[in-house]
Design an enzyme around this catalytic site. Structure first.
Site, PDB file in Angstrom:
ATOM      1  N   HIS A  17      -2.954   6.429 -70.623  1.00  0.00           N
ATOM      2  CA  HIS A  17      -1.771   7.780 -70.456  1.00  0.00           C
ATOM      3  C   HIS A  17      -2.505   8.502 -69.617  1.00  0.00           C
ATOM      4  O   HIS A  17      -2.806   9.690 -70.121  1.00  0.00           O
ATOM      5  CB  HIS A  17      -1.255   7.443 -71.590  1.00  0.00           C
ATOM      6  N   LYS A 163      10.709   7.448 -68.639  1.00  0.00           N
ATOM      7  CA  LYS A 163      10.633   9.086 -68.060  1.00  0.00           C
ATOM      8  C   LYS A 163       8.755   8.562 -67.106  1.00  0.00           C
ATOM      9  O   LYS A 163       7.938   7.889 -67.697  1.00  0.00           O
ATOM     10  CB  LYS A 163      10.163   9.467 -69.017  1.00  0.00           C
ATOM     11  N   LYS A 165       4.639   9.953 -65.964  1.00  0.00           N
ATOM     12  CA  LYS A 165       4.463  11.349 -66.154  1.00  0.00           C
ATOM     13  C   LYS A 165       3.806  11.782 -64.325  1.00  0.00           C
ATOM     14  O   LYS A 165       3.344  11.451 -63.672  1.00  0.00           O
ATOM     15  CB  LYS A 165       3.198  11.253 -66.256  1.00  0.00           C
ATOM     16  N   ASP A 194       8.607  13.871 -65.630  1.00  0.00           N
ATOM     17  CA  ASP A 194       8.143  14.844 -66.910  1.00  0.00           C
ATOM     18  C   ASP A 194       6.126  15.742 -65.743  1.00  0.00           C
ATOM     19  O   ASP A 194       6.357  15.465 -65.149  1.00  0.00           O
ATOM     20  CB  ASP A 194       7.515  14.760 -68.182  1.00  0.00           C
ATOM     21  N   GLU A 220      11.376  17.412 -66.298  1.00  0.00           N
ATOM     22  CA  GLU A 220      11.075  18.004 -67.333  1.00  0.00           C
ATOM     23  C   GLU A 220      10.178  18.664 -66.914  1.00  0.00           C
ATOM     24  O   GLU A 220       9.372  18.687 -66.670  1.00  0.00           O
ATOM     25  CB  GLU A 220      10.960  16.589 -68.139  1.00  0.00           C
ATOM     26  N   ASP A 245      10.840  21.480 -71.799  1.00  0.00           N
ATOM     27  CA  ASP A 245       9.583  20.997 -72.402  1.00  0.00           C
ATOM     28  C   ASP A 245       9.068  22.373 -73.768  1.00  0.00           C
ATOM     29  O   ASP A 245       9.633  22.309 -74.868  1.00  0.00           O
ATOM     30  CB  ASP A 245       9.367  19.129 -72.350  1.00  0.00           C
ATOM     31  N   LYS A 269      10.912  18.865 -80.238  1.00  0.00           N
ATOM     32  CA  LYS A 269       9.512  18.790 -80.850  1.00  0.00           C
ATOM     33  C   LYS A 269       9.507  19.443 -82.187  1.00  0.00           C
ATOM     34  O   LYS A 269       9.992  20.414 -82.175  1.00  0.00           O
ATOM     35  CB  LYS A 269       8.937  18.431 -80.293  1.00  0.00           C
ATOM     36  N   GLU A 323      12.202   9.912 -77.156  1.00  0.00           N
ATOM     37  CA  GLU A 323      11.040   9.256 -76.463  1.00  0.00           C
ATOM     38  C   GLU A 323      10.354   8.813 -77.436  1.00  0.00           C
ATOM     39  O   GLU A 323       8.629   9.351 -77.410  1.00  0.00           O
ATOM     40  CB  GLU A 323      10.584  10.174 -75.718  1.00  0.00           C
TER      41      GLU A 323
HETATM   42  C1  MUC Z   1       5.550  15.287 -72.722  1.00  0.00           C
HETATM   43  O1  MUC Z   1       5.433  16.871 -72.708  1.00  0.00           O
HETATM   44  O2  MUC Z   1       6.803  15.207 -72.806  1.00  0.00           O
HETATM   45  C2  MUC Z   1       5.652  12.681 -74.593  1.00  0.00           C
HETATM   46  C3  MUC Z   1       5.466  11.888 -73.932  1.00  0.00           C
HETATM   47  C4  MUC Z   1       4.104  11.394 -72.994  1.00  0.00           C
HETATM   48  O3  MUC Z   1       4.027  10.817 -72.787  1.00  0.00           O
HETATM   49  O4  MUC Z   1       3.656  12.708 -73.353  1.00  0.00           O
HETATM   50  C5  MUC Z   1       3.887  13.858 -74.475  1.00  0.00           C
HETATM   51  C6  MUC Z   1       4.061  14.880 -74.096  1.00  0.00           C
HETATM   52 MG    MG Z   2       7.372  16.898 -71.305  1.00  0.00          MG
END
Ligand code: MUC
Ligand code: MG
Length: 370
Positions: A17, A163, A165, A194, A220, A245, A269, A323
């Site tokens: 990941h 989403k 990254k 994000d 994000e 976030d 969160k 999520e």
């Molecule tokens: C984040 O920053 O959102 C949430 C989903 C993911 O893949 O990482 C987290 C952290």
């Molecule tokens: Mg995030």
């Protein structure tokens, strides 16, 4: 009097990941088990992401602080203190440590719910919904692999929002990756990104403009946590929704962000908030300020995920969904009955407390012993 036990579990992920802050091959869960004087057991979770690369508490520091400082405080409680009073006592005696505090409060809510025969959602004021939309995070690091993964998720009825990254490559490369995925999946599939605070002001302006033009729905945490001025500038400048976030921590700083309208959306969160009640407080602050809500995750396992689900089920509006997918990223199941993901949603249990049954044999087998 309460007895507290802690467990660190290392569980491999189903694939690497990749995030701008870390690449995870495994997730390290920190679980808390609290037993009340009458023998009722409650569970909580204080899991973080990538050791110390995401939050201020590491799995090891969380466990040490729980064992050394929280456990004696909980053992010393006599009489009938309720969750609010215990929370106040812990906040007075222990500075910071929001993740650990959240785990303890979660376990206490689990105990109280079991004692009263009510789901945690009802102790928090009452649920508005019995299930929550759950997106999937595409983070294999490869555009074609991500597109194939997304199509498979849509076909199997698991997730239809994604989403991505980004933030670890050049801005142009990240934008091309996101826009290619958006094109491949089509107009009806919402794609969000994000950046995990990786971009400077100039990178934000260039990247967000291109992402907005490419049909991306949500940006994000594009910039540094404490650059709330830049977050506000981006929120004012762009039409695409900007989400805070990492910048949303305890209710106090959520209030400052809301007051200054530093974001269109808050990712809530429970661990960042420091507890379930505090996460609900952030939901209220956002609602009063006209800021939309999104149910975030620290990539917790089943315990933290379902505690979050109870909280998010109480939000009047959850415009950007959640999520809460992380248990599906792990190769091992730690519940006797897995969480129910159906029709692109996660069901919020109706049983007393958290409404889950951790498999203690499995947890013990996965527990780190050194
Ligand atoms: C984040 O920053 O959102 C949430 C989903 C993911 O893949 O990482 C987290 C952290
Ligand atoms: Mg995030």
């Amino acid at each position: 009097m309460y007895q507290l036990e802690t467990f660190i579990l290392d569980i491999p992920t189903i694939r690497p990941h990749k995030m701008s802050v870390a690449t995870m091959q495994k997730q390290t869960l920190v679980l808390v088990k609290i037993t009340s004087a009458e023998g009722i057991v409650g569970w909580g979770e204080a899991t973080t992401i990538g050791g110390l690369s995401y939050g201020e508490e590491s799995p090891e520091s969380i466990k040490t602080n729980l064992d050394m400082y929280f456990a004696p405080s909980l053992t010393s409680i006599s009489g009938e203190m309720n969750i609010a009073q215990i929370t106040q006592m812990l906040n007075k005696n222990i500075i910071g440590n929001r993740f650990a505090k959240c785990a303890v409060q979660t376990a206490l809510f689990d105990i109280w719910g079991k004692k009263l025969g009510l789901p945690v959602s009802e102790l928090l004021g009452g649920r508005m919904r019995d299930s929550l939309p759950v997106l999937w995070v595409l983070a294999s690091g490869d555009t074609d692999k991500d597109i194939a993964e997304a199509k498979q998720m849509i076909d199997s009825g698991r997730h239809n929002i994604f989403k991505l990254k980004i933030g670890s490559k050049a801005v142009e490369e990240d934008v091309a990756h996101a826009v290619a995925i958006k094109k491949a999946l089509g107009r009806d599939v919402s794609i969000r990104v994000d950046v995990n605070r990786a971009w400077s002001k100039m990178q934000c302006i260039k990247g967000i403009q291109a992402l907005q033009d490419g049909g991306i729905d949500l940006i994000e945490q594009p910039c540094a946590i404490f650059d709330t001025e830049l977050l506000k500038y981006l929120t004012d400048r762009f039409d695409v929704a900007i989400m805070a976030d990492e910048a949303v921590m305890a209710p106090q700083n959520a209030y400052t962000l809301a007051k200054n309208r530093c974001a269109d959306v808050f990712a809530v969160k429970i661990e960042q908030a420091g507890g379930l009640v505090e996460a609900c407080d952030i939901g209220k602050i956002a609602t009063f300020a006209g800021i939309d809500l999104y149910g975030g995750t620290m990539l917790e396992g089943a315990v933290g995920t379902i505690a979050s689900a109870h909280v998010f089920s109480t939000f009047e509006s959850l415009a950007y969904g959640t999520e809460l997918f992380a248990p599906l990223l792990l190769t091992e199941e730690i519940l006797k009955t897995p969480l129910a993901y159906e029709n692109f949603e996660l069901k919020v249990p109706k049983g007393a407390g958290l409404g889950i049954e951790p498999d203690e044999e499995k947890i013990s087998a996965l527990t780190r012993h050194s």
